[in-house]
Write a protein that holds these residues in place. Structure first.
Motif, PDB file in Angstrom:
ATOM      1  N   GLU A   1       0.842  -1.203   0.000  1.00 41.40           N
ATOM      2  CA  GLU A   1       0.000   0.000   0.000  1.00 41.40           C
ATOM      3  C   GLU A   1       0.873   1.247   0.000  1.00 41.40           C
ATOM      4  O   GLU A   1       1.803   1.379   0.795  1.00 41.40           O
ATOM      5  CB  GLU A   1      -0.925   0.005   1.210  1.00 41.40           C
TER       6      GLU A   1
ATOM      7  N   ARG B   1      -4.369   7.634  -0.344  1.00 37.79           N
ATOM      8  CA  ARG B   1      -4.051   6.224  -0.089  1.00 37.79           C
ATOM      9  C   ARG B   1      -4.257   5.467  -1.393  1.00 37.79           C
ATOM     10  O   ARG B   1      -5.291   5.605  -2.053  1.00 37.79           O
ATOM     11  CB  ARG B   1      -4.969   5.685   1.014  1.00 37.79           C
TER      12      ARG B   1
ATOM     13  N   PRO C   1      -4.304   1.681  -2.623  1.00 38.09           N
ATOM     14  CA  PRO C   1      -4.251   0.248  -2.296  1.00 38.09           C
ATOM     15  C   PRO C   1      -3.485  -0.520  -3.368  1.00 38.09           C
ATOM     16  O   PRO C   1      -3.374  -0.076  -4.513  1.00 38.09           O
ATOM     17  CB  PRO C   1      -5.729  -0.169  -2.265  1.00 38.09           C
TER      18      PRO C   1
END
Length: 589
Positions: free
Chosen positions: A351, A374, A376
Motif C-alpha cells: 500500500e 491512499r 491500495p
C-alpha cells in the motif's frame, strides 16, 4: 580592485551540487597518489637519474677549469667522453620521464572520470533532479577538459620540477656551500611575489569557473527553450542576461590574466638576482680564497640551470590553480552524503500512502500543501489537473525521488525517504517524458534494467510495448548499435525502449509521468492498451495530461494549487460536476 565575486547560488542558475573544499581536494589527491604510488615513485627515481646526469656537465666543466688554472694535466678527451656518456644517459632517462609521466597522468585522469561517474550515479535521485543544467554540463565538459591537461602534464611535470630544483640546490650546496647564500638574495622576491599571487588566484579562478558555468547555463536554457523565448518575446531579456553573464566571466578572465602578468616578472627578477648573487658572492669568495674558479664555474652553471625547474614549478603550479578549482567542482559530489537510508527498513505490504505531505523546491515556498491520499495495491490512480498544479511533484514524492518537508510518504508502512535508494527502486519505478538512449547496442540499453535477462525476455519486453516490429527490422537485431554514432532512434522508439526497461525491471508499483507523451494520440492509445496487459495486477500512479488515460483509471485525483481537490472514479466525478467534469467537457469540446 577585484571584480565582484560571482556567487552561482545567488543566480537563477543555482545548483545544488557543491564545490569541494580544499581539504576534500587534498584528500582526493592523496588518495590518487596512493593508488598510483608505485608509478609515482618510479617517476621520481627515473627523474632523479635524469637530473643527476644533467649535472655532470657543470661538474666536468668546473673540474676542467680547475685543471687549467692549477696548471695540471688537462685530459680533454676523458672529459668529453664522460660528457657524451652523461648526455646519452640523460636523453634515455628524459625519454622515460616523459613517457612515465604521461602514462601516470592518463591513469589518474581515467580514475578521476570513473570516480566522478560512479559517485554521481550513486547520489540521491533528488539531488541530480534539482541540479542546474549549465553547472552539470560545465562540470562534465569544461572542468574535465581543464583537468585533462593538468592530469596529463601538470602533476607529473610539477613532480619533475620539484625533484629537479631540489637536486640542483643540493648540488650547489655540496659544490660550494658559500654560494648557497645567493639563494637567500633571490628567495624573498620570489616568495613575496608568489604569496601575493596565490592569495588571490584560487578565489579568482573559482569565480572564473562559476562565471563560465553561468554562461553555459544561460545559453543552454535559451537554446532549449527557443520556441518559448520567441513566442513570449523574451529574446531581448535573454540576450541581456547572456551579455551580463559573459561580461562577468570575461572580467574574471582579465583579472586572472593580470595576476599572471604580475607573477611572471617577479619570477624573472628573482632569476636575475640568483645569478647575479652567485657571480658577485662567488667572485668575492674566489678573491678571498674560500672557493676555486672551478667551483664558481660549476655553481654559476647550476644556478643558471635552476631557472628551468623553478619556471616549470610556477608554470604548472599556476595550471594547478585552475585545475584545483575544476577538481573541487568534480570531487564536490563526495561532500554529499550518500543516500544510504536505513538498511533495516523494508516495506511490509504494497500500500502506497501519503499523509499530510508538504513539499517545496525552495525554502519557505511549498508546492504541495497537506496532501493526503491512499493507493491500495493493484490500484490504478490518475493524477490530473492544470499545468503547474503539482502533479509531477506529487508523482516524484510517491516514487521516492524526493522526501517531503513535513508529513510522510510510505510504502507498506515504511517511509520511502528513509529507505536506501536501491531498495526503493526494487519496489517503485518512475518513468517520465525524459528518455535516454545510451551509446551501445539495443541489448545493452535493455540490460540496464536487468543484467541477467535472456534474449527471449528482451524480445518479450519489446513486444509488450509494441516495439518488437521495428526492433526486428534493425540490421543486427538486438546487437544493432544505436544512439550517438549508431542508428538514429526516433523519439517514440526511444520512449518504447524506456518502457521496455520498465517491464524488465518488474517493480510492483509504477509512477508514469507522461510516459507516452512523445507518441501521437492513436499510437499512445494503442501502446497504453498494450501496457495494460503488462500493468495488470500492479499499482500504477499515472500523471495524465490526456484525459482518456484518466478515464481508464480506478481512481482519479484532481490536483489544484498543490492540493487534492477531488478524488473518485470517472463517472462519479463527472456526475459531481466539479473541476474534473469541467476538464472532461473541455477535453471533448
Amino acid at each position: 580592485m577585484d571584480p565582484p565575486l560571482y556567487d552561482p547560488a545567488s543566480s537563477e542558475n543555482a545548483t545544488t551540487l557543491p564545490v569541494g573544499s580544499p581539504a576534500t581536494v587534498r584528500g582526493y589527491v592523496r588518495e590518487l597518489l596512493r593508488r598510483h604510488r608505485r608509478a609515482f615513485i618510479t617517476l621520481v627515481l627515473v627523474n632523479s637519474v635524469a637530473v643527476l646526469t644533467s649535472m655532470a656537465g657543470p661538474f666536468l666543466l668546473g673540474g676542467l677549469v680547475d685543471d687549467l688554472t692549477g696548471g695540471g694535466d688537462v685530459q680533454l678527451g676523458r672529459v668529453v667522453g664522460l660528457f657524451v656518456v652523461a648526455l646519452v644517459v640523460q636523453s634515455l632517462f628524459v625519454r622515460e620521464v616523459r613517457l612515465r609521466g604521461a602514462m601516470l597522468g592518463e591513469r589518474m585522469l581515467a580514475d578521476l572520470r570513473e570516480d566522478f561517474l560512479v559517485r554521481s550515479v550513486a547520489l540521491p535521485p533528488g539531488v541530480l533532479e534539482q541540479a542546474g543544467t549549465g553547472d552539470l554540463l560545465s562540470r562534465i565538459t569544461t572542468d574535465i577538459d581543464r583537468l585533462a591537461n593538468a592530469m596529463r602534464e601538470a602533476v607529473p611535470q610539477l613532480s619533475i620540477g620539484v625533484v629537479w630544483a631540489a637536486l640542483l640546490l643540493g648540488g650547489l650546496t655540496v659544490t660550494a656551500p658559500p654560494l648557497a647564500l645567493a639563494v637567500l638574495v633571490a628567495l624573498p622576491v620570489l616568495l613575496v611575489g608568489c604569496r601575493w599571487y596565490y592569495r588571490r588566484a584560487p578565489g579568482a579562478y573559482r569565480s572564473e569557473a562559476a562565471g563560465y558555468a553561468a554562461v553555459a547555463g544561460a545559453l543552454a536554457e535559451t537554446v532549449d527553450a527557443g520556441r518559448t523565448v520567441e513566442a513570449h518575446r523574451l529574446g531581448a531579456r535573454r540576450v541581456a542576461l547572456s551579455e551580463l553573464r559573459i561580461s562577468q566571466w570575461t572580467a574574471w578572465e582579465r583579472y586572472t590574466l593580470w595576476l599572471r602578468s604580475v607573477l611572471f616578472p617577479a619570477v624573472n627578477v628573482s632569476n636575475v638576482l640568483l645569478v647575479a648573487g652567485v657571480l658577485i658572492f662567488g667572485g668575492t669568495f674566489v678573491l678571498w680564497g674560500w672557493i676555486g674558479v672551478g667551483q664558481l664555474t660549476t655553481g654559476a652553471l647550476l644556478a643558471q640551470m635552476l631557472f628551468e625547474p623553478v619556471g616549470l614549478i610556477l608554470r604548472w603550479y599556476d595550471e594547478l590553480q585552475v585545475a584545483e578549482v575544476s577538481l573541487g567542482r568534480l570531487v564536490g559530489v563526495r561532500e554529499i552524503e550518500p543516500d544510504s537510508g536505513d538498511a533495516r527498513l523494508a516495506p511490509h505490504g504494497r500500500e502506497l500512502r501519503a499523509d499530510q505531505v508538504h513539499f517545496g523546491y525552495l525554502p519557505g515556498t511549498d508546492v504541495l500543501h497537506g496532501v493526503t491520499m491512499r493507493v491500495p495495491p493493484g490500484t490504478r490512480v490518475a493524477l490530473v489537473g492544470p499545468s503547474g498544479a503539482g502533479k509531477s511533484t506529487l508523482g516524484r514524492l510517491l516514487a521516492g525521488i524526493y522526501g517531503p518537508r513535513t508529513g510522510h510518504v510510505a510504502l507498506g508502512e515504511a517511509e520511502l525517504s528513509r529507505m536506501p535508494a536501491e531498495r526503493v527502486r526494487r519496489h517503485v519505478a518512475l518513468v517520465n517524458q525524459e528518455h535516454h538512449v545510451f551509446v551501445g547496442s539495443l541489448r545493452d540499453n535493455l540490460l540496464l534494467a536487468r543484467t541477467d535477462a535472456s534474449d527471449t525476455e528482451l524480445w518479450e519486453a519489446l513486444g509488450s510495448v509494441d516495439a518488437s516490429e521495428w526492433a526486428r527490422s534493425l540490421p543486427d537485431g538486438l546487437d544493432s548499435e544505436i544512439g550517438s554514432g549508431g542508428i538514429s532512434v526516433a523519439p517514440a522508439h526511444a520512449q518504447q525502449i524506456a518502457l521496455a526497461r520498465l517491464v524488465l525491471a518488474d517493480p510492483h508499483t509504477l509512477v508514469l509521468d507522461e510516459a507516452t507523451s512523445l507518441l501521437d494520440p492513436r499510437a499512445a492509445r494503442h501502446l497504453e492498451r498494450s501496457l495494460a496487459r503488462v500493468l495488470r495486477g500492479r499499482t500504477v500512479v499515472a500523471i495524465a495530461h490526456r484525459l482518456h488515460t484518466a478515464h481508464d483509471a480506478d481512481v482519479i485525483a484532481v490536483v489544484e494549487d498543490g492540493r487534492i481537490s477531488e478524488l473518485g472514479g470517472h463517472d462519479a466525478l463527472v456526475a459531481a460536476d466539479g473541476a474534473y467534469a469541467a476538464l472532461w467537457r473541455s477535453w471533448h469540446g
